[in-house]
Motif scaffolding. Structure first.
Motif, PDB file in Angstrom:
ATOM      1  N   ALA A  24       2.664   4.364  -9.952  1.00  0.00           N
ATOM      2  CA  ALA A  24       2.439   3.136  -9.185  1.00  0.00           C
ATOM      3  C   ALA A  24       3.558   2.128  -9.437  1.00  0.00           C
ATOM      4  O   ALA A  24       4.067   1.505  -8.499  1.00  0.00           O
TER       5      ALA A  24
ATOM      6  N   ASP B 152      -0.680   7.854 -13.626  1.00  0.00           N
ATOM      7  CA  ASP B 152      -0.908   7.157 -12.364  1.00  0.00           C
ATOM      8  C   ASP B 152      -0.279   5.765 -12.391  1.00  0.00           C
ATOM      9  O   ASP B 152       0.299   5.317 -11.413  1.00  0.00           O
ATOM     10  N   ILE B 153      -0.400   5.087 -13.514  1.00  0.00           N
ATOM     11  CA  ILE B 153       0.173   3.745 -13.645  1.00  0.00           C
ATOM     12  C   ILE B 153       1.689   3.821 -13.538  1.00  0.00           C
ATOM     13  O   ILE B 153       2.315   3.010 -12.855  1.00  0.00           O
TER      14      ILE B 153
ATOM     15  N   TYR C  41      -2.420   3.647  -4.161  1.00  0.00           N
ATOM     16  CA  TYR C  41      -2.135   2.394  -4.842  1.00  0.00           C
ATOM     17  C   TYR C  41      -2.017   1.253  -3.850  1.00  0.00           C
ATOM     18  O   TYR C  41      -1.470   1.416  -2.768  1.00  0.00           O
ATOM     19  N   SER C  42      -2.510   0.098  -4.257  1.00  0.00           N
ATOM     20  CA  SER C  42      -2.331  -1.082  -3.414  1.00  0.00           C
ATOM     21  C   SER C  42      -2.326  -2.329  -4.288  1.00  0.00           C
ATOM     22  O   SER C  42      -2.869  -2.339  -5.394  1.00  0.00           O
TER      23      SER C  42
ATOM     24  N   ARG D 255       0.857  -1.183   0.000  1.00  0.00           N
ATOM     25  CA  ARG D 255       0.000   0.000   0.000  1.00  0.00           C
ATOM     26  C   ARG D 255       0.888   1.226   0.000  1.00  0.00           C
ATOM     27  O   ARG D 255       1.849   1.302   0.748  1.00  0.00           O
TER      28      ARG D 255
ATOM     29  N   PHE E   8      -4.162  -5.327  -8.912  1.00  0.00           N
ATOM     30  CA  PHE E   8      -3.659  -3.962  -8.870  1.00  0.00           C
ATOM     31  C   PHE E   8      -4.852  -3.051  -8.577  1.00  0.00           C
ATOM     32  O   PHE E   8      -5.847  -3.074  -9.312  1.00  0.00           O
ATOM     33  N   CYS E   9      -4.759  -2.279  -7.488  1.00  0.00           N
ATOM     34  CA  CYS E   9      -5.885  -1.454  -7.045  1.00  0.00           C
ATOM     35  C   CYS E   9      -5.498   0.018  -6.999  1.00  0.00           C
ATOM     36  O   CYS E   9      -4.364   0.367  -6.675  1.00  0.00           O
ATOM     37  N   PHE E  10      -6.461   0.857  -7.312  1.00  0.00           N
ATOM     38  CA  PHE E  10      -6.318   2.305  -7.287  1.00  0.00           C
ATOM     39  C   PHE E  10      -7.501   2.819  -6.483  1.00  0.00           C
ATOM     40  O   PHE E  10      -8.649   2.548  -6.840  1.00  0.00           O
TER      41      PHE E  10
ATOM     42  N   ILE F 163      -8.181   5.232 -13.967  1.00  0.00           N
ATOM     43  CA  ILE F 163      -6.754   5.467 -13.751  1.00  0.00           C
ATOM     44  C   ILE F 163      -6.116   5.904 -15.070  1.00  0.00           C
ATOM     45  O   ILE F 163      -6.501   5.427 -16.137  1.00  0.00           O
TER      46      ILE F 163
END
Length: 110
Positions: free
Chosen positions: A97, A93-94, A22-23, A18, A62-64, A89
């Motif tokens: 991350a 942002d990617i 992003y997590s 985390r 992959f979480c946003f 996303i």
């Protein structure tokens, strides 16, 4: 409500990374439906070579903002990120991350 939760064995997700919005979390059986639905569309597809000493699982979500936007597969040292929820996303942002994930791996292997 508690008896419903116990009966249906709803449990919290296991997030192993985390950082801000992003997590990453372990893929669970419930994620198969999302992945099946996503496979009908074209993802943002990114492949990277990872350090030899990574400790990432073979497949993870992959979480946003705690929302699943894609998933990652690992094969040998190659990480393949597939992002499907492109409305949620953006490429910048990617990129951020991915940088955070790689930095986290480097910090845990040193």
């Amino acid at each position: 409500m508690i008896s419903y939760l116990k009966k249906n064995q709803i449990k919290s997700r296991h997030y192993f990374f985390r950082n801000g919005v992003y997590s990453l979390r372990i893929k669970e059986d419930i994620d198969n439906q999302n992945i099946d639905d996503w496979n009908a569309s074209t993802p943002i597809f990114i492949q990277l070579e990872m350090p030899e000493e990574h400790n990432l699982p073979d497949i993870f979500m992959f979480c946003f903002y705690w929302i699943e936007v894609g998933y990652v597969t690992m094969k040998d040292r190659t990480m393949t990120l597939r992002v499907y929820e492109k409305d949620l996303i953006h490429m910048i942002d990617i990129g951020v991350a991915i940088d955070l994930i790689i930095e986290s791996i480097k910090n845990t292997t040193n």
